[in-house]
Design a protein around this motif. Structure first.
Motif, PDB file in Angstrom:
ATOM      1  N   ASP A  12       0.819  -1.207   0.000  1.00  0.00           N
ATOM      2  CA  ASP A  12       0.000   0.000   0.000  1.00  0.00           C
ATOM      3  C   ASP A  12       0.856   1.262   0.000  1.00  0.00           C
ATOM      4  O   ASP A  12       0.466   2.288  -0.540  1.00  0.00           O
ATOM      5  CB  ASP A  12      -0.923   0.023   1.227  1.00  0.00           C
ATOM      6  N   GLU A  13       2.041   1.179   0.604  1.00  0.00           N
ATOM      7  CA  GLU A  13       2.889   2.366   0.738  1.00  0.00           C
ATOM      8  C   GLU A  13       3.897   2.547  -0.392  1.00  0.00           C
ATOM      9  O   GLU A  13       4.284   3.671  -0.693  1.00  0.00           O
ATOM     10  CB  GLU A  13       3.679   2.305   2.072  1.00  0.00           C
ATOM     11  N   ARG A  14       4.310   1.445  -1.013  1.00  0.00           N
ATOM     12  CA  ARG A  14       5.431   1.542  -1.946  1.00  0.00           C
ATOM     13  C   ARG A  14       5.313   0.536  -3.085  1.00  0.00           C
ATOM     14  O   ARG A  14       4.767  -0.543  -2.920  1.00  0.00           O
ATOM     15  CB  ARG A  14       6.738   1.292  -1.171  1.00  0.00           C
ATOM     16  N   LEU A  15       5.858   0.922  -4.253  1.00  0.00           N
ATOM     17  CA  LEU A  15       5.939   0.015  -5.391  1.00  0.00           C
ATOM     18  C   LEU A  15       7.414  -0.220  -5.696  1.00  0.00           C
ATOM     19  O   LEU A  15       8.179   0.732  -5.853  1.00  0.00           O
ATOM     20  CB  LEU A  15       5.221   0.602  -6.610  1.00  0.00           C
ATOM     21  N   THR A  16       7.812  -1.490  -5.742  1.00  0.00           N
ATOM     22  CA  THR A  16       9.208  -1.846  -6.022  1.00  0.00           C
ATOM     23  C   THR A  16       9.309  -2.350  -7.459  1.00  0.00           C
ATOM     24  O   THR A  16       8.677  -3.349  -7.829  1.00  0.00           O
ATOM     25  CB  THR A  16       9.712  -2.914  -5.046  1.00  0.00           C
ATOM     26  N   ASP A  34       9.522  11.868 -11.297  1.00  0.00           N
ATOM     27  CA  ASP A  34       8.547  12.965 -11.307  1.00  0.00           C
ATOM     28  C   ASP A  34       7.267  12.423 -10.687  1.00  0.00           C
ATOM     29  O   ASP A  34       7.106  11.212 -10.523  1.00  0.00           O
ATOM     30  CB  ASP A  34       8.286  13.455 -12.735  1.00  0.00           C
ATOM     31  N   SER A  35       6.333  13.311 -10.379  1.00  0.00           N
ATOM     32  CA  SER A  35       5.131  12.881  -9.661  1.00  0.00           C
ATOM     33  C   SER A  35       4.350  11.791 -10.398  1.00  0.00           C
ATOM     34  O   SER A  35       3.834  10.867  -9.779  1.00  0.00           O
ATOM     35  CB  SER A  35       4.224  14.073  -9.370  1.00  0.00           C
ATOM     36  N   ARG A  36       4.257  11.869 -11.736  1.00  0.00           N
ATOM     37  CA  ARG A  36       3.522  10.857 -12.502  1.00  0.00           C
ATOM     38  C   ARG A  36       4.371  10.270 -13.629  1.00  0.00           C
ATOM     39  O   ARG A  36       3.841   9.701 -14.572  1.00  0.00           O
ATOM     40  CB  ARG A  36       2.239  11.466 -13.107  1.00  0.00           C
ATOM     41  N   ARG A  37       5.693  10.405 -13.522  1.00  0.00           N
ATOM     42  CA  ARG A  37       6.584   9.912 -14.588  1.00  0.00           C
ATOM     43  C   ARG A  37       7.875   9.378 -13.981  1.00  0.00           C
ATOM     44  O   ARG A  37       8.440   9.960 -13.056  1.00  0.00           O
ATOM     45  CB  ARG A  37       6.888  11.049 -15.568  1.00  0.00           C
ATOM     46  N   GLU A  50       5.002   6.409 -18.125  1.00  0.00           N
ATOM     47  CA  GLU A  50       4.206   7.632 -18.043  1.00  0.00           C
ATOM     48  C   GLU A  50       2.853   7.433 -18.720  1.00  0.00           C
ATOM     49  O   GLU A  50       2.803   6.859 -19.810  1.00  0.00           O
ATOM     50  CB  GLU A  50       4.951   8.784 -18.722  1.00  0.00           C
ATOM     51  N   PRO A  51       1.745   7.896 -18.121  1.00  0.00           N
ATOM     52  CA  PRO A  51       1.696   8.393 -16.743  1.00  0.00           C
ATOM     53  C   PRO A  51       1.624   7.235 -15.751  1.00  0.00           C
ATOM     54  O   PRO A  51       0.994   6.216 -16.030  1.00  0.00           O
ATOM     55  CB  PRO A  51       0.385   9.190 -16.711  1.00  0.00           C
ATOM     56  N   LEU A  52       2.301   7.380 -14.633  1.00  0.00           N
ATOM     57  CA  LEU A  52       2.218   6.371 -13.595  1.00  0.00           C
ATOM     58  C   LEU A  52       0.770   6.280 -13.106  1.00  0.00           C
ATOM     59  O   LEU A  52       0.032   7.264 -13.136  1.00  0.00           O
ATOM     60  CB  LEU A  52       3.139   6.738 -12.428  1.00  0.00           C
ATOM     61  N   LYS A  53       0.384   5.105 -12.670  1.00  0.00           N
ATOM     62  CA  LYS A  53      -1.003   4.892 -12.234  1.00  0.00           C
ATOM     63  C   LYS A  53      -1.393   5.817 -11.077  1.00  0.00           C
ATOM     64  O   LYS A  53      -2.523   6.271 -10.982  1.00  0.00           O
ATOM     65  CB  LYS A  53      -1.178   3.435 -11.822  1.00  0.00           C
ATOM     66  N   GLY A  54      -0.432   6.087 -10.219  1.00  0.00           N
ATOM     67  CA  GLY A  54      -0.680   6.987  -9.085  1.00  0.00           C
ATOM     68  C   GLY A  54       0.474   7.964  -8.937  1.00  0.00           C
ATOM     69  O   GLY A  54       1.494   7.858  -9.615  1.00  0.00           O
ATOM     70  N   GLN A  55       0.300   8.899  -8.054  1.00  0.00           N
ATOM     71  CA  GLN A  55       1.337   9.906  -7.851  1.00  0.00           C
ATOM     72  C   GLN A  55       2.378   9.402  -6.858  1.00  0.00           C
ATOM     73  O   GLN A  55       2.050   8.766  -5.862  1.00  0.00           O
ATOM     74  CB  GLN A  55       0.701  11.207  -7.324  1.00  0.00           C
ATOM     75  N   ILE A  56       3.647   9.705  -7.135  1.00  0.00           N
ATOM     76  CA  ILE A  56       4.730   9.292  -6.235  1.00  0.00           C
ATOM     77  C   ILE A  56       5.387  10.523  -5.615  1.00  0.00           C
ATOM     78  O   ILE A  56       5.223  11.637  -6.102  1.00  0.00           O
ATOM     79  CB  ILE A  56       5.796   8.450  -6.972  1.00  0.00           C
ATOM     80  N   ASP A  57       6.119  10.274  -4.558  1.00  0.00           N
ATOM     81  CA  ASP A  57       6.889  11.330  -3.899  1.00  0.00           C
ATOM     82  C   ASP A  57       8.337  11.234  -4.393  1.00  0.00           C
ATOM     83  O   ASP A  57       9.070  10.332  -3.978  1.00  0.00           O
ATOM     84  CB  ASP A  57       6.836  11.146  -2.378  1.00  0.00           C
ATOM     85  N   PRO A  58       8.766  12.130  -5.289  1.00  0.00           N
ATOM     86  CA  PRO A  58      10.123  12.056  -5.837  1.00  0.00           C
ATOM     87  C   PRO A  58      11.206  12.136  -4.772  1.00  0.00           C
ATOM     88  O   PRO A  58      12.274  11.538  -4.917  1.00  0.00           O
ATOM     89  CB  PRO A  58      10.192  13.266  -6.784  1.00  0.00           C
ATOM     90  N   GLU A  59      10.928  12.873  -3.693  1.00  0.00           N
ATOM     91  CA  GLU A  59      11.938  13.056  -2.649  1.00  0.00           C
ATOM     92  C   GLU A  59      12.209  11.764  -1.882  1.00  0.00           C
ATOM     93  O   GLU A  59      13.322  11.523  -1.427  1.00  0.00           O
ATOM     94  CB  GLU A  59      11.466  14.141  -1.667  1.00  0.00           C
ATOM     95  N   LYS A  60      11.199  10.927  -1.733  1.00  0.00           N
ATOM     96  CA  LYS A  60      11.356   9.700  -0.956  1.00  0.00           C
ATOM     97  C   LYS A  60      11.636   8.477  -1.818  1.00  0.00           C
ATOM     98  O   LYS A  60      12.010   7.425  -1.304  1.00  0.00           O
ATOM     99  CB  LYS A  60      10.097   9.453  -0.118  1.00  0.00           C
ATOM    100  N   SER A  61      11.453   8.608  -3.129  1.00  0.00           N
ATOM    101  CA  SER A  61      11.709   7.481  -4.030  1.00  0.00           C
ATOM    102  C   SER A  61      13.222   7.321  -4.232  1.00  0.00           C
ATOM    103  O   SER A  61      13.964   8.305  -4.210  1.00  0.00           O
ATOM    104  CB  SER A  61      11.011   7.711  -5.369  1.00  0.00           C
ATOM    105  N   VAL A  84      -1.420  -1.888 -11.728  1.00  0.00           N
ATOM    106  CA  VAL A  84      -0.601  -1.742 -12.935  1.00  0.00           C
ATOM    107  C   VAL A  84       0.348  -0.569 -12.727  1.00  0.00           C
ATOM    108  O   VAL A  84       0.144   0.271 -11.851  1.00  0.00           O
ATOM    109  CB  VAL A  84      -1.461  -1.490 -14.190  1.00  0.00           C
ATOM    110  N   LEU A  85       1.398  -0.506 -13.550  1.00  0.00           N
ATOM    111  CA  LEU A  85       2.379   0.580 -13.421  1.00  0.00           C
ATOM    112  C   LEU A  85       1.874   1.896 -13.989  1.00  0.00           C
ATOM    113  O   LEU A  85       2.027   2.956 -13.384  1.00  0.00           O
ATOM    114  CB  LEU A  85       3.685   0.193 -14.129  1.00  0.00           C
ATOM    115  N   VAL A  86       1.318   1.818 -15.185  1.00  0.00           N
ATOM    116  CA  VAL A  86       0.863   3.040 -15.844  1.00  0.00           C
ATOM    117  C   VAL A  86      -0.643   2.967 -16.110  1.00  0.00           C
ATOM    118  O   VAL A  86      -1.209   1.896 -16.271  1.00  0.00           O
ATOM    119  CB  VAL A  86       1.620   3.296 -17.170  1.00  0.00           C
ATOM    120  N   GLY A  87      -1.244   4.118 -16.173  1.00  0.00           N
ATOM    121  CA  GLY A  87      -2.674   4.172 -16.432  1.00  0.00           C
ATOM    122  C   GLY A  87      -3.140   5.614 -16.425  1.00  0.00           C
ATOM    123  O   GLY A  87      -2.703   6.417 -15.598  1.00  0.00           O
TER     124      GLY A  87
END
Length: 203
Positions: A12-16, A34-37, A50-61, A84-87
């Motif tokens: 739920d918290e992270r995608l590896t 990037d947030s969606r890339r 791109e676009p990622l299925k959800g938004q990510i935090d670039p600072e913590k990735s 899925v990865l993108v959507g």
């Protein structure tokens, strides 16, 4: 450019994300969050999501370059599974209010669904005022309906109390059961008196 083979698993918290780029030189690898890339490049080899299925935090990735693969850890801004990865899904954060909080995990949501019958009972008993004849034509005499209910509840064991509250709340006040073994199996149906119709009052 050649697109690299890749696979992923998620919580739920992270995608590896595993990118199979054997023998990659960390000095030559370029990764951009990037947030969606997401962009990975190593010479002529490239992977763009791109676009990622959800938004990510670039600072913590982050990512790690290994001998066989590059492991990328994308930190989700909103808890939950992507599948899925993108959507091309809407960005849930774009229109979120300032007080927006992440979606709870399945276990947290399930825990919130379980009602605390003891807490509900306490709140009802503390907030209930004595029933008068103006409120209930059947009330009156030395003991009010509320007092009777409190005494009945106070003398009961824990399972009986749970049964009383669950049946009373779920049936809209039309049923009062003391059998916890029966009541806990399923929601209690609304059973209005014969000849009457039960309606939910608007708030």
């Amino acid at each position: 450019m050649a697109t690299l083979r890749h696979e992923f698993y998620e919580t739920d918290e992270r995608l590896t994300l595993s990118i199979f780029d054997k023998g990659a030189d960390p000095a030559q690898v370029s990764v951009k969050f990037d947030s969606r890339r997401f962009t990975y490049q190593n010479g002529e080899k490239e992977l763009v999501l791109e676009p990622l299925k959800g938004q990510i935090d670039p600072e913590k990735s982050e990512y790690t370059v290994g001998k066989v693969k590059v492991e990328v850890r994308l930190h989700k801004m909103v808890l939950g599974r992507w599948g899925v990865l993108v959507g091309d899904s809407p960005d849930v954060l774009s229109n979120a209010p300032a007080s927006f909080t992440p979606t709870p995990t399945a276990s947290t949501a399930e825990a919130r669904k379980r009602k605390n019958w003891d807490g509900i009972t306490k709140a009802i008993l503390e907030s209930d005022k004595p029933v008068t004849s103006d409120d209930d034509p059947n009330a009156g005499g030395d003991a009010t309906v509320n007092e009777f209910f409190q005494k009945l509840y106070g003398d009961a064991d824990e399972d009986t109390r749970r049964a009383m509250m669950k049946s009373y709340v779920e049936s809209g006040g039309t049923t009062l059961s003391t059998n916890w073994d029966e009541v806990r199996k399923a929601p209690v149906e609304v059973k209005p008196p014969e000849g009457s119709e039960w309606k939910k009052w608007a708030a």
